[in-house]
Scaffold this motif. Structure first.
Motif, PDB file in Angstrom:
ATOM      1  N   PRO A 195      37.616  58.022  42.512  1.00  0.00           N
ATOM      2  CA  PRO A 195      36.623  57.684  41.477  1.00  0.00           C
ATOM      3  C   PRO A 195      37.047  56.518  40.577  1.00  0.00           C
ATOM      4  CG  PRO A 195      36.909  60.059  41.586  1.00  0.00           C
ATOM      5  CD  PRO A 195      37.985  59.447  42.417  1.00  0.00           C
ATOM      6  N   LEU A 196      38.334  56.200  40.535  1.00  0.00           N
ATOM      7  CA  LEU A 196      38.784  55.068  39.716  1.00  0.00           C
ATOM      8  C   LEU A 196      38.204  53.746  40.201  1.00  0.00           C
ATOM      9  CD1 LEU A 196      42.553  55.913  39.126  1.00  0.00           C
ATOM     10  CD2 LEU A 196      40.662  56.100  37.515  1.00  0.00           C
ATOM     11  N   GLY A 197      37.775  53.696  41.454  1.00  0.00           N
ATOM     12  CA  GLY A 197      37.185  52.474  41.990  1.00  0.00           C
ATOM     13  C   GLY A 197      35.947  52.031  41.228  1.00  0.00           C
ATOM     14  N   PHE A 198      35.289  52.974  40.557  1.00  0.00           N
ATOM     15  CA  PHE A 198      34.080  52.634  39.808  1.00  0.00           C
ATOM     16  C   PHE A 198      34.381  52.014  38.451  1.00  0.00           C
ATOM     17  CE2 PHE A 198      32.666  56.098  42.631  1.00  0.00           C
ATOM     18  CZ  PHE A 198      31.652  55.434  43.283  1.00  0.00           C
ATOM     19  N   VAL A 199      35.579  52.252  37.918  1.00  0.00           N
ATOM     20  CA  VAL A 199      35.864  51.823  36.543  1.00  0.00           C
ATOM     21  C   VAL A 199      37.135  50.998  36.396  1.00  0.00           C
ATOM     22  CG1 VAL A 199      34.619  53.762  35.512  1.00  0.00           C
ATOM     23  CG2 VAL A 199      37.059  53.991  36.006  1.00  0.00           C
ATOM     24  N   LEU A 200      37.851  50.739  37.472  1.00  0.00           N
ATOM     25  CA  LEU A 200      39.179  50.140  37.323  1.00  0.00           C
ATOM     26  C   LEU A 200      39.182  48.734  36.751  1.00  0.00           C
ATOM     27  CD1 LEU A 200      39.783  48.113  40.004  1.00  0.00           C
ATOM     28  CD2 LEU A 200      40.014  50.321  41.068  1.00  0.00           C
ATOM     29  N   LEU A 201      38.105  48.008  36.869  1.00  0.00           N
ATOM     30  CA  LEU A 201      38.064  46.658  36.301  1.00  0.00           C
ATOM     31  C   LEU A 201      37.449  46.604  34.898  1.00  0.00           C
ATOM     32  CD1 LEU A 201      37.109  44.536  39.426  1.00  0.00           C
ATOM     33  CD2 LEU A 201      39.347  44.814  38.370  1.00  0.00           C
ATOM     34  N   ALA A 202      36.990  47.737  34.386  1.00  0.00           N
ATOM     35  CA  ALA A 202      36.335  47.755  33.070  1.00  0.00           C
ATOM     36  C   ALA A 202      37.233  47.236  31.945  1.00  0.00           C
ATOM     37  CB  ALA A 202      35.807  49.154  32.761  1.00  0.00           C
ATOM     38  N   PRO A 203      38.494  47.656  31.846  1.00  0.00           N
ATOM     39  CA  PRO A 203      39.319  47.094  30.759  1.00  0.00           C
ATOM     40  C   PRO A 203      39.481  45.576  30.856  1.00  0.00           C
ATOM     41  CG  PRO A 203      40.360  49.055  31.668  1.00  0.00           C
ATOM     42  CD  PRO A 203      39.206  48.724  32.565  1.00  0.00           C
ATOM     43  N   TRP A 204      39.649  45.064  32.063  1.00  0.00           N
ATOM     44  CA  TRP A 204      39.772  43.613  32.230  1.00  0.00           C
ATOM     45  C   TRP A 204      38.476  42.909  31.855  1.00  0.00           C
ATOM     46  CZ3 TRP A 204      37.643  40.557  36.448  1.00  0.00           C
ATOM     47  CH2 TRP A 204      38.008  39.217  36.380  1.00  0.00           C
ATOM     48  N   LEU A 205      37.347  43.503  32.214  1.00  0.00           N
ATOM     49  CA  LEU A 205      36.064  42.894  31.855  1.00  0.00           C
ATOM     50  C   LEU A 205      35.890  42.818  30.343  1.00  0.00           C
ATOM     51  CD1 LEU A 205      33.742  44.484  34.541  1.00  0.00           C
ATOM     52  CD2 LEU A 205      34.485  42.109  34.395  1.00  0.00           C
ATOM     53  N   ARG A 206      36.404  43.813  29.624  1.00  0.00           N
ATOM     54  CA  ARG A 206      36.330  43.768  28.161  1.00  0.00           C
ATOM     55  C   ARG A 206      37.173  42.613  27.607  1.00  0.00           C
ATOM     56  NH1 ARG A 206      32.745  44.790  25.515  1.00  0.00           N
ATOM     57  NH2 ARG A 206      33.936  45.457  23.713  1.00  0.00           N
ATOM     58  N   THR A 207      38.290  42.309  28.259  1.00  0.00           N
ATOM     59  CA  THR A 207      39.083  41.170  27.789  1.00  0.00           C
ATOM     60  C   THR A 207      38.355  39.861  28.042  1.00  0.00           C
ATOM     61  OG1 THR A 207      40.341  40.827  29.826  1.00  0.00           O
ATOM     62  CG2 THR A 207      41.245  42.394  28.251  1.00  0.00           C
ATOM     63  N   LEU A 208      37.589  39.807  29.144  1.00  0.00           N
ATOM     64  CA  LEU A 208      36.808  38.592  29.399  1.00  0.00           C
ATOM     65  C   LEU A 208      35.722  38.413  28.344  1.00  0.00           C
ATOM     66  CD1 LEU A 208      36.318  38.388  33.260  1.00  0.00           C
ATOM     67  CD2 LEU A 208      37.903  37.126  31.823  1.00  0.00           C
ATOM     68  N   ASP A 209      35.165  39.516  27.874  1.00  0.00           N
ATOM     69  CA  ASP A 209      34.151  39.430  26.816  1.00  0.00           C
ATOM     70  C   ASP A 209      34.733  38.804  25.550  1.00  0.00           C
ATOM     71  OD1 ASP A 209      32.214  40.589  28.401  1.00  0.00           O
ATOM     72  OD2 ASP A 209      32.522  42.609  27.596  1.00  0.00           O
ATOM     73  N   ALA A 210      36.007  39.036  25.312  1.00  0.00           N
ATOM     74  CA  ALA A 210      36.654  38.529  24.103  1.00  0.00           C
ATOM     75  C   ALA A 210      37.277  37.151  24.288  1.00  0.00           C
ATOM     76  CB  ALA A 210      37.724  39.520  23.647  1.00  0.00           C
ATOM     77  N   SER A 211      37.100  36.538  25.448  1.00  0.00           N
ATOM     78  CA  SER A 211      37.696  35.220  25.706  1.00  0.00           C
ATOM     79  C   SER A 211      36.932  34.143  24.948  1.00  0.00           C
ATOM     80  CB  SER A 211      37.668  34.900  27.200  1.00  0.00           C
ATOM     81  OG  SER A 211      38.410  35.828  27.916  1.00  0.00           O
ATOM     82  N   PRO A 212      37.576  33.494  23.985  1.00  0.00           N
ATOM     83  CA  PRO A 212      36.864  32.474  23.213  1.00  0.00           C
ATOM     84  C   PRO A 212      36.689  31.152  23.961  1.00  0.00           C
ATOM     85  CG  PRO A 212      39.115  32.669  22.416  1.00  0.00           C
ATOM     86  CD  PRO A 212      38.929  33.721  23.479  1.00  0.00           C
ATOM     87  N   THR A 213      37.579  30.850  24.884  1.00  0.00           N
ATOM     88  CA  THR A 213      37.512  29.580  25.595  1.00  0.00           C
ATOM     89  C   THR A 213      37.600  29.819  27.095  1.00  0.00           C
ATOM     90  OG1 THR A 213      39.905  29.248  25.588  1.00  0.00           O
ATOM     91  CG2 THR A 213      38.688  28.391  23.686  1.00  0.00           C
ATOM     92  N   LEU A 214      37.249  28.801  27.848  1.00  0.00           N
ATOM     93  CA  LEU A 214      37.359  28.878  29.302  1.00  0.00           C
ATOM     94  C   LEU A 214      38.820  29.023  29.716  1.00  0.00           C
ATOM     95  CD1 LEU A 214      36.022  28.776  32.065  1.00  0.00           C
ATOM     96  CD2 LEU A 214      36.147  26.288  31.954  1.00  0.00           C
ATOM     97  N   ALA A 215      39.708  28.336  29.035  1.00  0.00           N
ATOM     98  CA  ALA A 215      41.135  28.445  29.362  1.00  0.00           C
ATOM     99  C   ALA A 215      41.640  29.871  29.163  1.00  0.00           C
ATOM    100  CB  ALA A 215      41.941  27.465  28.511  1.00  0.00           C
ATOM    101  N   ALA A 216      41.191  30.532  28.093  1.00  0.00           N
ATOM    102  CA  ALA A 216      41.594  31.920  27.853  1.00  0.00           C
ATOM    103  C   ALA A 216      41.040  32.837  28.935  1.00  0.00           C
ATOM    104  CB  ALA A 216      41.121  32.375  26.479  1.00  0.00           C
TER     105      ALA A 216
END
Length: 170
Positions: free
Chosen positions: A33-54
């Protein structure tokens, strides 16, 4: 990004959490079942990326975490096969992680640009579509059934040579 900032600690923790879930998921068994949510924490970090480089830095870190968690065995086998040692093989694999897992870089790039230009909803769709999938059909649709390639040679079940043009088979 300095290591003393709270945002950096959260980013590293989120990527580590995604990597840990990938490691558990890769082992199989009850962790599926982790396959459904394993990228969620990383996706949240992308939401907080202020720049393309980040965003690209976070994608590179996720490619490293994913490769280390799911494919360390491959680096070890590669190093043993090349007779350079398992640790050297894993180090080489991690060095080339973005080449083995380019979908993280592509996803972050497409998603960041789409979110900045068109908003979060379209950014989610663009990121999902930009990370891979089937290539677009050739111009003209390919000419075959359902846009696929034209068949050459005998049809399925025919078994013989194709009939001559303009006439019946003898």
């Amino acid at each position: 990004m300095t290591l003393s900032t709270n945002a950096t600690v959260r980013t590293i923790a989120a990527i580590f959490a995604s990597g840990a879930m990938v490691a558990l998921y890769a082992r199989g068994g009850a962790a599926w079942p982790l396959g459904f949510v394993l990228l969620a924490p990383w996706l949240r970090t992308l939401d907080a990326s202020p720049t393309l480089a980040a965003a690209l830095l976070r994608a590179w870190l996720m490619a490293l975490a994913y490769t280390a968690a799911a494919f360390a065995w491959f680096g070890s086998a590669l190093g043993i096969y090349a007779q350079v040692g398992a640790a050297t093989g894993v180090a080489l694999l991690l060095l080339a992680a973005p080449l083995f897992q380019p979908q993280f870089m592509v996803f972050a790039l497409v998603r960041h640009i789409a979110v900045r230009r068109h908003g979060a909803a379209l950014g989610a769709l663009a990121g999902a579509g930009g990370g891979g999938g089937a290539p677009p059909p050739p111009p003209g649709g390919g000419g075959g059934p359902r846009g696929g390639p034209r068949r050459r040679g005998p049809r399925r079940g025919g078994g013989g040579p194709p009939a001559p043009r303009g006439g019946r088979a003898a």
